[in-house]
Motif scaffolding. Structure first.
Motif, PDB file in Angstrom:
ATOM      1  N   PHE A 128       9.868   5.765  -5.597  1.00 19.95           N
ATOM      2  CA  PHE A 128      10.100   5.287  -6.953  1.00 19.95           C
ATOM      3  C   PHE A 128      10.590   6.409  -7.865  1.00 19.95           C
ATOM      4  CE2 PHE A 128       7.926   1.662  -5.336  1.00 19.95           C
ATOM      5  CZ  PHE A 128       8.452   0.603  -6.052  1.00 19.95           C
TER       6      PHE A 128
ATOM      7  N   ARG B 169       2.383   1.747  -3.526  1.00 19.03           N
ATOM      8  CA  ARG B 169       1.528   2.073  -4.671  1.00 19.03           C
ATOM      9  C   ARG B 169       0.519   3.172  -4.427  1.00 19.03           C
ATOM     10  NH1 ARG B 169       0.448  -3.412  -7.965  1.00 19.03           N
ATOM     11  NH2 ARG B 169       2.600  -4.124  -7.859  1.00 19.03           N
ATOM     12  N   ARG B 170       0.117   3.363  -3.180  1.00 18.58           N
ATOM     13  CA  ARG B 170      -1.007   4.244  -2.943  1.00 18.58           C
ATOM     14  C   ARG B 170      -0.665   5.518  -2.163  1.00 18.58           C
ATOM     15  NH1 ARG B 170      -4.099   2.421  -6.016  1.00 18.58           N
ATOM     16  NH2 ARG B 170      -4.556   4.609  -6.056  1.00 18.58           N
ATOM     17  N   THR B 171       0.569   5.623  -1.679  1.00 14.79           N
ATOM     18  CA  THR B 171       0.892   6.811  -0.896  1.00 14.79           C
ATOM     19  C   THR B 171       1.943   7.662  -1.608  1.00 14.79           C
ATOM     20  OG1 THR B 171       2.729   5.834   0.304  1.00 14.79           O
ATOM     21  CG2 THR B 171       0.536   5.481   1.228  1.00 14.79           C
ATOM     22  N   ARG B 172       1.991   8.933  -1.198  1.00 18.44           N
ATOM     23  CA  ARG B 172       2.993   9.833  -1.750  1.00 18.44           C
ATOM     24  C   ARG B 172       4.392   9.335  -1.444  1.00 18.44           C
ATOM     25  NH1 ARG B 172       1.139  15.938  -0.351  1.00 18.44           N
ATOM     26  NH2 ARG B 172      -0.218  16.153  -2.148  1.00 18.44           N
TER      27      ARG B 172
ATOM     28  N   VAL C  23       0.847  -1.199   0.000  1.00 22.33           N
ATOM     29  CA  VAL C  23       0.000   0.000   0.000  1.00 22.33           C
ATOM     30  C   VAL C  23       0.885   1.253   0.000  1.00 22.33           C
ATOM     31  CG1 VAL C  23      -1.609   1.352   1.385  1.00 22.33           C
ATOM     32  CG2 VAL C  23      -1.996  -1.087   1.050  1.00 22.33           C
TER      33      VAL C  23
ATOM     34  N   ARG D 179       5.343   6.877  -3.947  1.00 20.34           N
ATOM     35  CA  ARG D 179       5.543   7.533  -5.240  1.00 20.34           C
ATOM     36  C   ARG D 179       6.895   8.231  -5.275  1.00 20.34           C
ATOM     37  NH1 ARG D 179       1.634   9.090  -8.908  1.00 20.34           N
ATOM     38  NH2 ARG D 179       1.206   6.883  -8.860  1.00 20.34           N
ATOM     39  N   TYR D 180       7.260   8.905  -4.172  1.00 23.21           N
ATOM     40  CA  TYR D 180       8.525   9.639  -4.129  1.00 23.21           C
ATOM     41  C   TYR D 180       9.716   8.684  -4.104  1.00 23.21           C
ATOM     42  CZ  TYR D 180       5.537  13.614  -3.015  1.00 23.21           C
ATOM     43  OH  TYR D 180       4.574  14.579  -3.049  1.00 23.21           O
TER      44      TYR D 180
END
Ligand code: ATP
Ligand code: MG
Lengths: 255, 432
Positions: free
Chosen positions: B305, B296-299, B293, B302-303
């Motif tokens: 990756f 894939r689903r949190t900032r 989670v 995202r940061y």
């Protein structure tokens, strides 16, 4: 035409930065008013990108001051620049190749649900909407941008800069990889943003394009400003000779 | 989120069975490799490998490395490495062993068996692990010392901090409740296992249906309904299959008799009991879900990756990549502490050499699971499967009677081969 009797949106005064022994930017000053496009020209390595990177927070100047709306500000990181609504399209595009267009467009400013999770659906819908205006042929929203063409990648970088209500827009060779039609769409976009009152700094090597898009032109050579002229007052040949010779013909005429 | 490019490669007009399912080909490959491995060992050991008992042991042996491997995915995705995880595990284990056997009962005066003991102990362990991880992250992010150096130093420092704290002595026995996290000492029984399997299956089916609805709403092309159904069946089948295997491992009659004698009863005629799902495995599942989670689903994910894909772009997008490094290593430290709970509970004591060489197993698990050392690419489930493959290779060879040096030669070779296969696979797909 911008009203240049008011307070400038951006004033960069006496900015210098050196990398080792290279004076990449050497005591440069410039001003930008709302609703105008300022063109930056110069040979490769003249210091154009370095100068705008100081304004966008990527580099810190060794000397000089920056004022936004007349107030001195400290821009020490890209986060600071974003706070002053300065958006930048970098020459290198600055995209995360492993992420898709949507993730890149919203990088650092993701839309989140009330629970704090990313709202991918909303972001994808917004991306679809804005890309349709910039590059209607662009459909590959959920593929890593590494798989896109140079022009498509550039479209993503442009979309990212114009989406978030910029007041000051910096464009470092934004159309270098674009096709004829896409370049035209960017030109129209610049006109529209200008009408909305943004201040735009545009860098390009295409003097003809610059003559038609910019209100004023600043030519740099070896880190210094050769001269700044209103586009209406000069010919393309004047500009070319400023770039190549590094002297301002109008100075000589006045002397 | 990143290496799923595979599933979306330009689709040929006629789609094969696998393509219609839109599964990650790498995942299929890894599961295939795992099955081949298991069958091979089963044949060689004449049926001793694929028994409920051995699969149960394999599972609980994998947990500790698998937990850390999920954190190593984040570390490697951000282009760093952590060589200190095994030593950090030892320090956490030492601190927790001392907290529960000496500090809480003798200094604070808590009674033997007080539930506060295991709770406080785990909190102390988590705090120590997270703090050390964050400190290493600060050295890497803010002082810009390469992660390789910081954690190579950490490998020596934390191993010996653990030694110093405990004078190199084995500490035990550990608290009874604490030991329930170790595997065979803490299982939830047959009925609860079926219930958990049912709940997990329901959750998986609901999630898949919801994701299909969201896709439909945004006009994303959908896979055929039959393919969706097949996927659901496979997932549910896998969950129940796993529960069934663990439920089939019966508690030996001696242990059952002892259990009843403690309660002062006699064993009823024909009574059989089985272990069911170990708590440590449930812990791993929870961590895997949480880390997925986050990814894939949190900032934050995202940061992580984005920074791995292009650190400069991340910085220019206003991401505080230094703080991000601290967070990534803090998560790694917390996971080392959780692994320390599982590993020491499984042994039922803290030993001086706990977690030795785990850094290599953890990194190997992440890399075999498809995490690219060049950064930006990796999945949590891949790392867990990688850990499982490594562990089955190791215990399979031990069961076959392969000499110790050969075991390590094979494991090392497999690691290099796995990366080679990965490189060839990526090149075929045209991704970097
Ligand atoms: N990070 C850096 N480290 C060292 N030198 C640098 C760095 N960035 C720029 N320079 C130097 O500063 C000078 C100006 O570079 P800059 O990128 O600003 O040129 P430019 O005008 O944008 O050129 P171009 O038209 O090729 O984009 C060059 O001599 C370059 O080598
Ligand atoms: Mg440049």
């Amino acid at each position: 035409m911008a009203d240049r009797t008011t307070t400038p949106l951006v004033e960069m005064e006496d900015i210098s930065i050196a990398f080792g022994g290279v004076h990449a930017v050497d005591h440069v000053s410039l001003s930008l008013w709302p609703g105008e496009v300022l063109g930056l020209l110069g040979h490769n390595g003249a210091g154009k990108s370095t100068l705008i990177k100081i304004l966008s927070g990527a580099y810190r100047a060794d000397t000089g001051t920056i004022r936004i709306d007349g107030t001195p500000v400290k821009i020490e990181s890209p986060r600071d620049a974003r706070r002053y609504n300065i958006e930048t399209i970098y020459q290198t595009l600055a995209l995360a190749d492993n992420l898709d267009a949507t993730a890149n467009l919203f990088l650092g400013r993701e839309i989140v649900t009330p629970l704090g999770f990313m709202d991918d659906a909303a972001m994808e819908a917004e991306t679809r909407r804005i890309m349709a205006r910039l590059n209607p042929n662009f459909k590959r929203l959920s593929e890593p941008v590494a798989a896109l063409s140079g022009g498509q990648r550039q479209s993503v970088a442009i979309a990212r800069a114009v989406y978030f209500n910029a007041k000051i827009l910096i464009m470092d060779e934004p159309t270098a990889a674009l096709g004829v039609h896409e370049t035209q769409m960017v030109a129209e976009l610049i006109e529209e943003l200008k009408r909305q009152g943004l201040g735009i700094i545009l860098i390009s090597h295409d003097t003809r394009e610059m003559m038609s898009l910019c209100d004023r032109l600043t030519v740099m050579k070896n880190g210094k400003v050769v001269g700044t002229e209103a586009t209406a007052d000069v010919t393309e040949d004047d500009i070319l000779s400023m770039i190549i010779m590094g002297t301002n013909p109008r100075d000589k005429a006045a002397a | 989120m990143t290496d799923t490019a595979a599933g979306r490669a330009p689709a040929p007009p006629r789609r094969s069975f696998i393509q219609s399912l839109e599964v990650d080909l790498r995942l299929v490959g890894m599961i295939g490799a795992f099955i081949v491995l298991c069958v091979m060992f089963d044949v060689v050991t004449e049926g001793r490998f694929l028994t409920p008992r051995n699969l149960f042991n394999l599972t609980i042996q994998t947990v500790s490395v698998a937990i850390m491997a999920t954190g190593m995915v984040f570390v490697i995705v951000t282009r760093h490495i952590d060589l200190s995880v095994g030593s950090l595990l030892a320090t956490c284990s030492a601190v927790m062993a001392m907290t529960q056997t000496w500090f809480l009962p003798q200094v604070i005066g808590l009674d033997y068996g007080n539930p506060l003991i295991w709770i406080v102990t785990i909190f102390v362990g988590l705090f120590v692990g997270t703090a050390i991880g964050a400190f290493q992250g600060w050295l890497i992010g803010y002082l810009t010392i390469p992660a390789f150096i910081v954690t190579l130093g950490g490998l020596l420092v934390w191993r010996n901090v653990a030694w110093y704290l405990t004078d190199g002595q084995t500490i035990g026995p550990l608290d009874d409740t604490f030991r329930m996290f170790g595997g065979i000492t803490g299982t939830i029984g047959v009925d609860a296992s079926w219930i958990v399997a049912g709940l997990c299956s329901a959750a998986a089916v609901v999630l898949m249906a919801m994701s299909r609805r969201t896709k439909a709403r945004h006009g994303v092309p959908l896979k055929p309904v039959w393919a969706e159904g097949v996927m659901m069946l496979i997932v549910v089948g896998a969950i129940f299959g796993f529960a069934a295997v663990l439920n089939a491992y019966e508690i030996p009659s001696g242990a059952v008799r002892r259990m009843f004698r403690e309660r002062g009863e006699a064993v009823p005629d024909g009574f059989v009991a089985a272990y069911g799902l170990p708590i440590s495995v449930l812990l791993l599942v929870a961590i895997a879900v949480a880390m997925t989670v986050i990814a894939r689903r949190t900032r934050l994910g995202r940061y992580i990756f984005a920074t791995g894909g292009n650190p400069d772009a991340a910085e220019l997008s206003g991401i505080n990549t230094r703080l991000l490094t601290v967070k990534v290593f803090a998560i790694m430290g917390a996971l080392c502490a959780i692994s320390a709970v599982v590993a020491s509970a499984r042994l039922s004591f803290h030993s001086n050499d706990i977690g030795t060489l785990d850094e290599l197993r953890v990194i190997a698990a992440a890399v075999i699971g498809g995490t690219a050392l060049s950064g930006g690419v990796g999945t949590i489930y891949g790392a867990i499967l990688g850990a499982l493959i490594m562990q089955s290779l190791q215990s399979g060879m031990a069961m076959v009677g392969v000499d110790a040096p050969f075991q390590n030669i094979v494991v090392g070779t497999v690691l290099v081969l796995a990366v080679l296969i990965d490189i060839i696979y990526r090149r075929r797909l045209g991704v970097k």
